[in-house]
Design an enzyme around this catalytic site. Structure first.
Site, PDB file in Angstrom:
ATOM      1  N   GLU A  42      74.104 -23.454 -53.905  1.00  0.00           N
ATOM      2  CA  GLU A  42      72.929 -23.948 -53.181  1.00  0.00           C
ATOM      3  C   GLU A  42      71.796 -22.939 -53.327  1.00  0.00           C
ATOM      4  O   GLU A  42      71.990 -21.741 -53.103  1.00  0.00           O
ATOM      5  CB  GLU A  42      73.266 -24.142 -51.707  1.00  0.00           C
ATOM      6  N   HIS A 442      62.559 -40.484 -49.320  1.00  0.00           N
ATOM      7  CA  HIS A 442      63.672 -41.310 -49.807  1.00  0.00           C
ATOM      8  C   HIS A 442      63.524 -41.591 -51.298  1.00  0.00           C
ATOM      9  O   HIS A 442      63.771 -42.707 -51.755  1.00  0.00           O
ATOM     10  CB  HIS A 442      63.712 -42.648 -49.052  1.00  0.00           C
TER      11      HIS A 442
END
Length: 523
Positions: A42, A442
């Site tokens: 990450e 989104h």
């Protein structure tokens, strides 16, 4: 689960990104191929405990704000807004926990995505999201994916989706009844106004707990000694041998050292804009890479319930956003009315009211309609060969236009949201507001899935990149349909399928090796 900063030389699976879909790969592999070694990388820091937990679960307001700021990567310290409804026309600001794409967000003569945003932290955007998990309907569904409904159910399991967390909120059923009176006629049961499925549950002590990647990881991943999560680790490229996955190159952002980690499978789950960026930097450049980019234009409005009294024991002077007086309702998308509706009761009006007009908590109803995009090949995220971003990766260039069909859809959504606001009560404000493009967070379609390798998709129904075997992609970018509803439930469902494909391959290969070993022993 957490690292000691010693990167492995080799693992079975590398997962790039720790958001809900990357976490879903780790969870399914831990359940179905526990013998597999997994390294997750990450780029951002760990900002919550357990790693990947939602920041809403941090009770101390100062600690929550610090966690959000630490998630803002190169944009930390920039001004943010508390909610999408607070964005005013012409303002470029991200929400807490996110940072904006600073350059390349709008090409000349195009609409662009002016507020395209990211988060960089363990748990990804899943540490900051609203938790809404509606199922897609009609044309939103990628029906070429076998067993899609079963995958959605497994997605609900790993995300911890419930529908009853806000059942105690006053007026919620009243709001749904008022909406249903003007929405439900002619709709199937699944398409009628209902409680919003949310990745949130209520503890025995009554406190709400919002799902982040920590819930998706689950005890299965946390107990898996073969899984390690490395934060502040930038994967700069996927390594290939013979065109197939061979590992990754990863930079330790604390020391600046670069390492190679060999892997049999690589899953890139960086987000819908950075996943194609990693593939591009790796020389994995199918024609469809970054294309058919899909944002959901959002129209918002508010209304006030008529003639409601304060709930017992509630101080009408309280103010906030989403609290115990709140309810969250869902107006599902249909092909005939192609908008996804998210309706939240608020403690305070988004527009200041008169001082002598106190707000009854829960009586202000915020309405949002998301529009499905008219998908276009030329809507895309492209990458520069001669410029880099803050992380040293190929700089992004967004190309995005609203078509005439998109503009008609937005006009239709504005008319529909007024109709819904009037059904609920007294609209607040003169007209709805269309949020700046990119506000939805989104983004979809950039590494889209396809039924066949016909040049219009990046990956197979198993999420495996067509031109790079054993390289898998995950996240909202995999979704190939013009989806209006919140995409996380769907993207996690597709991740579950991809993870099962890897787990099956690992298990079968392990079994084959064991059979060969047994034959050699007995020979």
């Amino acid at each position: 689960m957490t690292d000691d900063r010693r990167y492995p030389d080799a693992v079975d699976v590398v997962i790039v990104g720790s958001g809900p879909t990357g976490a879903a790969y780790a969870r399914i592999l831990s359940e179905e191929a526990p013998e597999a070694t997994i390294a997750m990388f990450e780029v951002g820091p760990t900002v919550s405990n357990p790693p990947g937990a939602h920041v809403k679960n941090i009770e101390d307001v100062r600690q929550r704000a610090l966690a959000q700021e630490r998630s803002e990567g190169p944009g930390a310290g920039a001004a943010t807004v508390d909610s999408p409804g607070a964005v005013t026309a012409g303002t470029r600001a991200g929400r807490p926990g996110t940072y904006l794409l600073q350059d390349g967000y709008q090409a000349e003569g195009e609409d662009g995505l002016p507020v395209a945003a990211f988060s960089s932290n363990v748990g990804g955007m899943g540490v900051h999201w609203t938790g809404a998990c509606p199922a897609p309907g009609g044309k939103e569904r990628p029906d070429f994916v076998p067993g899609f409904d079963d995958l959605l159910e497994d997605s609900r399991r790993v995300l911890g989706v419930t529908t009853d967390a806000f059942d105690g909120a006053p007026y919620s059923q009243l709001v749904r009844d008022l909406l249903a009176a003007v929405v439900d006629h002619g709709r199937s049961a699944a398409e009628r106004v209902q409680r919003m499925p949310l990745a949130v549950h209520r503890r025995e002590d009554g406190r709400l707990v919002w799902s982040g990647s920590d819930v998706v990881f689950g005890d299965e991943t946390r107990a898996n000694r073969n899984f390690t999560l490395f934060d502040e680790s930038l994967v700069t490229c996927v390594l290939l041998e013979g065109g197939e996955a061979a590992g990754v190159e990863v930079k330790d952002l604390r020391t600046g050292e670069v390492h190679s980690v060999a892997a049999r499978y690589v899953v890139v789950a960086a987000d819908a804009l950075r996943t194609p960026q990693v593939l591009y930097a790796s020389g994995i450049r199918p024609d469809a890479l970054g294309r058919m980019l899909n944002d959901q234009t959002q129209v918002v409005y508010a209304s006030r319930l008529r003639d409601v009294a304060p709930p017992p024991g509630v101080d009408v002077a309280e103010s906030g956003t989403l609290r115990e007086q709140s309810g969250v309702s869902w107006v599902p998308y249909t092909d005939d009315v192609p908008y996804h509706g998210q309706v939240m009761q608020l403690d305070a009006s988004p527009i200041p009211l008169a001082d002598d007009d106190p707000v009854v908590p829960g009586s202000i109803v915020g309405l949002g309609l998301f529009c499905a995009k008219d998908l276009q090949w030329d809507d895309r995220v492209a990458f520069a060969d001669d410029e880099v971003d803050s992380y040293g990766m190929p700089a992004m260039r967004i190309h995005y236009r609203l078509t005439d069909a998109d503009r008609r859809a937005i006009a239709g959504a504005r008319a529909e949201i007024v109709r819904l606001a009037e059904a609920v009560g007294d609209p607040i404000g003169s007209e709805p507001f269309t949020l700046p493009l990119g506000s939805s967070l989104h983004y979809q379609g950039s590494v889209r899935m396809g039924a066949t390798d016909d040049g219009t998709s990046v990956c197979s129904p198993d999420s495996e990149v067509w031109i790079a075997p054993r390289v898998f992609v995950a996240g909202n970018g995999v979704i190939p349909t013009p989806m209006a509803c919140n995409p996380t439930l769907t993207s996690v469902a597709l991740a579950v399928r991809g993870a099962r494909s890897i787990a099956k391959d690992i298990t079968e290969n392990t079994d084959a090796r064991e059979r060969t070993h047994d034959k050699e022993v007995h020979a």
